[in-house]
Scaffold this active site. Structure first.
Site, short mmCIF file in Angstrom:
data_model
loop_
_atom_site.label_atom_id
_atom_site.label_comp_id
_atom_site.label_asym_id
_atom_site.label_seq_id
_atom_site.Cartn_x
_atom_site.Cartn_y
_atom_site.Cartn_z
N ARG A 54 -11.12 -12.97 4.59
CA ARG A 54 -9.93 -13.62 4.03
C ARG A 54 -10.28 -14.87 3.20
NH1 ARG A 54 -5.55 -11.19 6.61
NH2 ARG A 54 -5.80 -10.74 8.81
N ASP A 98 0.87 -1.18 0.00
CA ASP A 98 0.00 0.00 0.00
C ASP A 98 0.90 1.23 0.00
OD1 ASP A 98 -1.70 2.13 1.04
OD2 ASP A 98 -3.19 0.60 1.42
P1 XMP Z 1 1.82 -0.63 3.80
O1 XMP Z 1 1.18 0.76 3.78
O2 XMP Z 1 2.77 -0.79 4.94
O3 XMP Z 1 0.58 -1.53 4.12
O4 XMP Z 1 2.40 -0.99 2.48
C1 XMP Z 1 0.58 -2.88 3.93
C2 XMP Z 1 -0.48 -3.51 4.80
O5 XMP Z 1 -1.68 -2.71 4.89
C3 XMP Z 1 -2.82 -3.54 4.84
N1 XMP Z 1 -3.67 -3.10 3.71
C4 XMP Z 1 -4.82 -3.65 3.29
N2 XMP Z 1 -5.51 -4.74 3.74
N3 XMP Z 1 -7.15 -4.39 2.08
C5 XMP Z 1 -6.68 -5.08 3.13
O6 XMP Z 1 -7.31 -6.05 3.52
C6 XMP Z 1 -6.54 -3.30 1.57
O7 XMP Z 1 -7.04 -2.70 0.60
C7 XMP Z 1 -5.31 -2.92 2.21
N4 XMP Z 1 -4.43 -1.91 1.98
C8 XMP Z 1 -3.45 -2.07 2.92
C9 XMP Z 1 -2.33 -4.94 4.67
O8 XMP Z 1 -2.36 -5.59 5.92
C10 XMP Z 1 -0.89 -4.82 4.20
O9 XMP Z 1 -0.05 -5.87 4.62
MG MG Z 2 -5.03 -6.70 7.18
#
Ligand code: XMP
Ligand code: MG
Length: 176
Positions: free
Chosen positions: A166, A104
């Site tokens: 999930r 993300d």
């Molecule tokens: P970063 O910002 O560290 O985030 O790259 C990674 C983690 O954020 C969660 N994440 C999501 N989980 N749907 C989800 O279920 C999404 O759209 C989403 N966007 C971020 C996820 O845990 C990931 O490992």
């Molecule tokens: Mg999560």
């Protein structure tokens, strides 16, 4: 349409499209890692389904292990620190493929990669099921990406909204 907790999600990427794309990534990894016996490191919880499916596409010799990440605030110089729980393998000289569910902002991986490099692996690559290019804020690039998606919340295929979703075989996206 489905409801998870208080939010409505709509079908986004089907299980058939996911299967096809995971197959393609598997073929790339088979070509890139033949004879290298890579160690696939799945990041729990989100990657467990993608990692299992991707791993079954590998026809080369390969190992798999899973780790959990714990995040804490370091000192002012070390900043945000992410450490691995359950990492027992010796990474020295190994070819590592980190498997994530989604990149993300990139914060999680950028904080965790130094710990991997510190263990002196022969190489490190990243395979992620999803990336959100418009959300990226840190300098991390995946080497294998199944799908690039818009900056909206998704559930299914291992990804959850507050613990739920999930087990959905398809990927769903938050309805506007
Ligand atoms: P970063 O910002 O560290 O985030 O790259 C990674 C983690 O954020 C969660 N994440 C999501 N989980 N749907 C989800 O279920 C999404 O759209 C989403 N966007 C971020 C996820 O845990 C990931 O490992
Ligand atoms: Mg999560």
């Amino acid at each position: 349409m489905i409801t998870v907790h208080d939010k409505i999600f709509i079908p986004f990427i089907s299980r058939a499209e996911i299967q096809q794309r995971v197959h393609e990534l598997g073929e790339m990894i088979n070509a890139d890692y033949d004879g290298k016996k890579p160690l696939v490191l799945g990041i729990l919880n989100g990657s467990f389904i993608f990692a299992a499916d991707l791993f079954r596409e590998l026809t080369i010799e390969a190992e798999i292990s899973f780790i959990k990440l714990a995040s804490y605030k370091g000192t002012s110089t070390t900043g945000h620190v992410v450490t691995a729980i359950g990492l027992e393998e010796d990474l020295h000289g190994r070819h590592i493929i980190i498997v994530e569910d989604i990149i993300d902002t990139g914060k999680t991986l950028s904080s965790f990669l130094p710990e991997i490099h510190h263990r002196q692996p022969a190489s490190v690559k990243i395979a992620t099921f999803l990336t959100k290019p418009d959300a990226l804020q840190y300098d991390v690039m995946a080497d294998y990406t199944a799908f690039q998606i818009e900056n909206k919340f998704v559930v299914g295929y291992g990804l959850d909204y507050d613990g739920i979703g999930r087990n959905l075989p398809d990927l769903y996206i938050l309805k506007d």
